[in-house]
Structure formats: C-alpha cells, structure tokens
Design a protein around this motif. Structure first.
Motif, PDB file in Angstrom:
ATOM      1  N   ILE A 228      -4.918   4.745   5.138  1.00 11.38           N
ATOM      2  CA  ILE A 228      -3.910   5.782   4.522  1.00 11.38           C
ATOM      3  C   ILE A 228      -4.560   6.899   3.718  1.00 11.38           C
ATOM      4  O   ILE A 228      -4.458   8.065   4.377  1.00 11.38           O
TER       5      ILE A 228
ATOM      6  N   PHE B  82      -2.509  -7.463  -4.092  1.00  9.89           N
ATOM      7  CA  PHE B  82      -2.345  -8.055  -2.811  1.00  9.89           C
ATOM      8  C   PHE B  82      -2.505  -9.471  -2.661  1.00  9.89           C
ATOM      9  O   PHE B  82      -1.713 -10.286  -2.296  1.00  9.89           O
TER      10      PHE B  82
ATOM     11  N   ALA C 286      -6.291  -1.361   4.589  1.00 15.19           N
ATOM     12  CA  ALA C 286      -5.195  -0.629   4.917  1.00 15.19           C
ATOM     13  C   ALA C 286      -5.093   0.676   3.904  1.00 15.19           C
ATOM     14  O   ALA C 286      -4.723   1.537   4.321  1.00 15.19           O
TER      15      ALA C 286
ATOM     16  N   ALA D  65      -2.482   8.799  -8.039  1.00  8.32           N
ATOM     17  CA  ALA D  65      -2.195   9.640  -9.277  1.00  8.32           C
ATOM     18  C   ALA D  65      -2.440   9.114 -10.638  1.00  8.32           C
ATOM     19  O   ALA D  65      -2.654  10.077 -11.664  1.00  8.32           O
ATOM     20  N   LEU D  66      -2.355   7.784 -10.573  1.00  7.41           N
ATOM     21  CA  LEU D  66      -2.806   7.208 -11.919  1.00  7.41           C
ATOM     22  C   LEU D  66      -4.075   7.051 -12.301  1.00  7.41           C
ATOM     23  O   LEU D  66      -4.550   7.457 -13.445  1.00  7.41           O
TER      24      LEU D  66
ATOM     25  N   PRO E 110      -0.336   5.960  -3.130  1.00  9.94           N
ATOM     26  CA  PRO E 110      -0.441   7.375  -3.814  1.00  9.94           C
ATOM     27  C   PRO E 110      -0.496   7.400  -5.099  1.00  9.94           C
ATOM     28  O   PRO E 110      -0.757   8.230  -5.933  1.00  9.94           O
ATOM     29  N   LEU E 111       0.688   6.545  -5.561  1.00  8.32           N
ATOM     30  CA  LEU E 111       0.910   6.448  -6.950  1.00  8.32           C
ATOM     31  C   LEU E 111      -0.207   5.860  -7.896  1.00  8.32           C
ATOM     32  O   LEU E 111      -0.548   6.604  -8.852  1.00  8.32           O
TER      33      LEU E 111
ATOM     34  N   PHE F 273       0.776  -1.272   0.112  1.00 13.94           N
ATOM     35  CA  PHE F 273       0.071  -0.037  -0.065  1.00 13.94           C
ATOM     36  C   PHE F 273       0.803   1.234  -0.039  1.00 13.94           C
ATOM     37  O   PHE F 273       0.431   2.211  -0.232  1.00 13.94           O
ATOM     38  N   VAL F 274       1.990   1.321   0.188  1.00 14.72           N
ATOM     39  CA  VAL F 274       2.852   2.386  -0.123  1.00 14.72           C
ATOM     40  C   VAL F 274       2.775   2.762  -1.563  1.00 14.72           C
ATOM     41  O   VAL F 274       3.078   4.034  -1.883  1.00 14.72           O
ATOM     42  N   PHE F 275       2.207   1.840  -2.532  1.00 17.26           N
ATOM     43  CA  PHE F 275       2.416   2.349  -3.887  1.00 17.26           C
ATOM     44  C   PHE F 275       0.864   3.153  -3.932  1.00 17.26           C
ATOM     45  O   PHE F 275       0.405   3.579  -5.185  1.00 17.26           O
TER      46      PHE F 275
END
Lengths: 257, 252
Positions: free
Chosen positions: B199, B131, B195, B115-116, B111-112, B107-109
């Motif tokens: 965030i 996941f 998750a 944006a996409l 934000p990316l 889930f650190v991705f």
C-alpha cells in the motif's frame, strides 16, 4: 427455571456490562489517538459517527455498499459451496485427504496479497477480480474445517448406518450431515471473515467502486474524514455479522453435545 | 511401502505435476505470456536477481520487520492469552472481538500508523504485530482450555509448585495448540507486512512487487512472488518438522 438458567441470565447482564466497558475503552483509546496524532491521521469518535451517519443518508454511499455486498455474496456462496464439496470428498477419501491437507495448509498461509497482480491480469478490473480475491481467501478454511469434521466423525455413527442398511445417500443426509454441521458452521464463520477481507482488499486495489475503493480513495486524497468513517462502518458490520454467526455456532455446538 | 511414505510420494507427485502442468500450459501459449510466465522462467529470473543482489536490501528489510513483528506477537500474544484465560469475565467480553478480528482489514490503519510513527518500518512492525497477535492469543486460549484436568490434578498430588507445574505440565500439554499459534502468527505477520508494503512504503518485498507490476516488469514481479511463496512455505515446513519431532518425543 433451573438454577443453571437463572445464573446464565445473571451472567448475560454482567456480560453486557463488560462489553460496554470494553467499548468505552476502545472509544477512549480512539479519542486519545486523535489527541496525540491530530486531524491529519484520524477524526475523533463523535465527529466520525456523525459523518458516518451523514454518509449513510446519501444514495451514493449505498451504491458503494451494494457493490461490496454483491461481490461479497458471490464470493461467499462460491467459497461455501466449493469448500464444503471439496472438503466432503477429501474427508471421505482418507488417502486423498492426507495427501491434500498439508498442501492446503501451505496455501492457506501464503500471503495472498502478493497474488493480486495475477488476479488482475487474469480477471481484469471489476467484479470478477474482487470475487476471485474473496474466494481465494475464503475457500481454503472452509475446505479444511469440512475435511476435518468428516474425518473425525465418530465411526460408531457410520457403523450404525451400515447396520441399519442405509444407502449411501441416506447415510450422507441423515447421519453425516447432522454430525458435521457444527464444525462446518465454524468453518463458514472463518471463511466469512476471510472472504470479506479478500473482497475489501480486492476493492482497494482493483476497483472503482465499493467500500474498499472508498477507503483507498480517502487514503490517496488525504480525506481522513471519509476513510475513518468508512472503516468504522466496515468494522461495525464485521463485528455484528460475526457475533451473529458466533451465536449460531455456539448453539449448534451445544446442541450436538 | 508404508502408508506414510506413499502419502509423501503422492503429495510430491501432486505438487510436481501441478508445476509441470502450469509450465506446459504456459509453453503451449494456452495461458498467455502477458498473464503468467512459465515457472521455469520465474525460477531463472529469481536466480539472476539473487545473484545480482538488486533486491537484497528489500529482502533484508522485509525479513527483519517480519522477525521483530513475529517475536513480539508470539511473546505478547501468549502472555495476553494466558492472562485472559485466568480472567473468565474479561474473556467472555473479548470473545466476539477475537472471533471477528480477522474480518477487519487491518492495513487500512496503515496511513494512521504512518502519521503516528513516521514513514519508517515501525508502522509495518505494528501492522504485522497487531495482525499476528490475535492468532497467538486464540491459540493460547485453546491450548490452555484443553489441558486435561487429570494432569493438573496429578501435578497437585505431586505437590509441584506453580512454576514447575506450568513448566512441566501445562505448557507441554498445550504445546500442539501453541504450535498452531506460532505457525499462524508467522503467516499473519508476513501477510500484514507485505500488504502494508504494497500500500504505502519505500522498501521491502511487497513494495518491489508492486513497483514491478506498475512498471510492467512481469519477470521481476513473478520472480519475487515465487520467492515470497517459497520462503513462507519453507519456514512453515521447518516449523511443521520441529512440531512433529516434539510430538513424537512426547508420545514415547
């Protein structure tokens, strides 16, 4: 050299080549994402590697790494010791194991992220919350793998031990332990991954230091360069550590056969 | 009493005992109310919330997102697993990646992905899908690996066509492993999506829990946590029962 060994070294070469192709593919996808989404979402591969190298050269970054590693090592040691001990006991007492296993599986599948406020309320901000978070993620798979390994030990081994009149302690150390080690290593490998995941999540929500904190900090301050570089470092570390453990795992499993 | 029945009773006893113990510790204020609420109070608050319908919309959002991610993960994960199984060379290259898959905090991705795809449920679906998919791929590979050769040879002797031998022999033989994949995929799509909602999101159960936590609304927070735990457990039990029934039919 036996023919089989010769073919496996040739296999290692193609395997290395295939992995490089895979890596190139991943980098290409990454570059493509950058072209599509632009600077606001992700930095391109080359710039990220350069910035990551720059980060690795600063002392401040290593403080964060040390913080994460410390929490991770604590969590891993606790997960491993607790997991193996509980798993052994439940594996040997079959009735208790049968009662506990579905409960453990259920605990394993709940989304533990939801529990993070509880962890914060119990442990407060800081190291102990991160370690606790790592442990609740990592300990259950270790228990489950150990339990099943002990339960599925070939009964002939144990009967042989009885015939040889080995005491309980010697049965455990000379028969049981070698028999279950490969499975336990597999469990520890899974536990390793999940503990790391737990620690990083803990840091993202409940810490002022560590790599997880750097990531969430980068997200919140729109510092895409930092976020991408730290994520890269984390992923490279995760894959490297896992590849090592996997090699150990394979070797032990082959030896056991 | 049969052994299975005794085990079931003991299991129920352990669970009820744990809940009662928690209740007692909370009521006796050994665990502070600031940390944990008694389970009975969580359940009562949850009941009120459900009756008032305040969180229905969030629940609906989370469930529909999970359902889509889960379905995609199962179908695509199975197909990818089957494809990789037929191509040993690719499999050897992908193996270490699959093995370290779950140590990457996906889930650190998120934000990316926002944006996409924009701030809607698509990034959440993608997170849940990514996941959960690997679990299905791994389970499919495991299952196909463990189809006994004898069965495949028997299929050949009976001159079954490819489609029929897959449907009648391979799939049933791999079924227990595929079920493990289903269960894990369900759990992981829940984990990933909740998750993600924690965030960055404007809706869903994860968001509601985080919101309640930040506004010091412990009652709502614990009620919603209980809800998530109950739902995931019930779904898992349903899958487990279905699996048991299939296995029982097979062993006849």
């Amino acid at each position: 050299m036996s023919p089989r060994a010769a073919s496996s070294t040739a296999g290692a070469d193609t395997r290395r080549f295939d992995m490089l192709v895979l890596l190139a593919l991943a980098v290409a996808v990454w570059q493509g994402l950058y072209e599509y989404a632009g600077e606001v979402a992700i930095t391109p591969p080359l710039a990220t590697v350069r910035y990551a190298a720059e980060l690795l050269g600063t002392a401040g970054f290593w403080d964060h790494v040390a913080e994460t590693v410390k929490a991770f090592v604590y969590a891993l040691v606790i997960s491993a010791a607790l997991g193996v001990a509980v798993g052994m006991v439940l594996g040997l007492r079959r009735f208790a194991g049968d009662v506990a296993e579905p409960i453990l599986v259920a605990l394993y599948t709940i989304p533990k992220v939801t529990l993070y406020p509880v962890m914060l309320l119990i442990f407060g901000l800081g190291l102990s919350a991160k370690v606790a978070f790592g442990v609740i993620h990592g300990v259950i798979p270790v228990i489950l793998f150990t339990l099943n390994a002990v339960k599925n030990v070939n009964p002939v081994y144990l009967r042989t031990a009885r015939v040889l009149r080995l005491g309980q302690w010697r049965t455990a150390t000379t028969v049981l332990a070698p028999a279950v080690t490969p499975e336990i290593i597999t469990g520890l490998r899974v536990g390793f991954s999940l503990t790391m995941l737990g620690v990083l999540i803990g840091e993202m929500f409940a810490s002022q230091r560590g790599l997880g904190f750097l990531i969430i900090n980068g997200i919140n301050s729109h510092n895409v360069r930092l976020t991408t570089a730290v994520i890269l470092v984390v992923i490279v570390f995760a894959i490297a550590a896992n590849t090592l453990l996997l090699a150990l795992d394979h070797r032990l499993h082959r030896g056991a056969r | 009493m049969s052994r299975a029945a005794r085990i079931a009773w003991w299991r129920a006893g352990v669970i009820v005992g744990a809940v009662l113990l928690l209740e007692l510790l909370c009521r006796a204020e050994i665990i502070s109310r600031l940390v944990l609420l008694p389970p009975s109070e969580m359940a009562a608050t949850l009941w009120e919330l459900l009756l008032a319908g305040e969180v229905n919309q969030h629940m609906a959002q989370t469930f529909s997102t999970v359902a889509i991610a889960f379905a995609l993960a199962v179908v695509i994960g199975f197909l990818v697993g089957a494809a990789i199984h037929r191509l040993p060379r690719i499999r050897r290259a992908v193996d270490p990646l699959l093995a370290s898959y779950y140590s990457i905090p996906f889930f650190v991705f998120y934000p990316l992905l926002i944006a996409l795809f924009g701030l809607n449920t698509v990034p959440l679906i993608v997170i849940g899908f990514v996941f959960a998919m690997a679990a299905m791929v791994i389970a499919t590979l495991n299952g196909l690996d463990r189809v006994p050769r004898v069965l495949l040879k028997t299929a050949k002797i009976h001159r079954l066509g490819r489609v029929r031998s897959v449907l009648l022999v391979t799939l049933p033989a791999a079924a227990p492993y595929l079920f493990t994949g289903l269960k894990l995929a369900l759990a992981y799509s829940f984990i990933g999506i909740i998750a993600g909602e924690f965030i960055l999101s404007g809706g869903g159960l994860g968001y509601s829990i985080a919101y309640a936590y930040e506004s010091f609304d412990n009652r709502t927070m614990y009620a919603l946590m209980l809800f998530v735990l109950l739902i995931v457990t019930v779904m898992n039990m349903a899958l487990h029962l279905w699996e048991q029934r299939l296995l029982k039919r097979r062993s006849r």
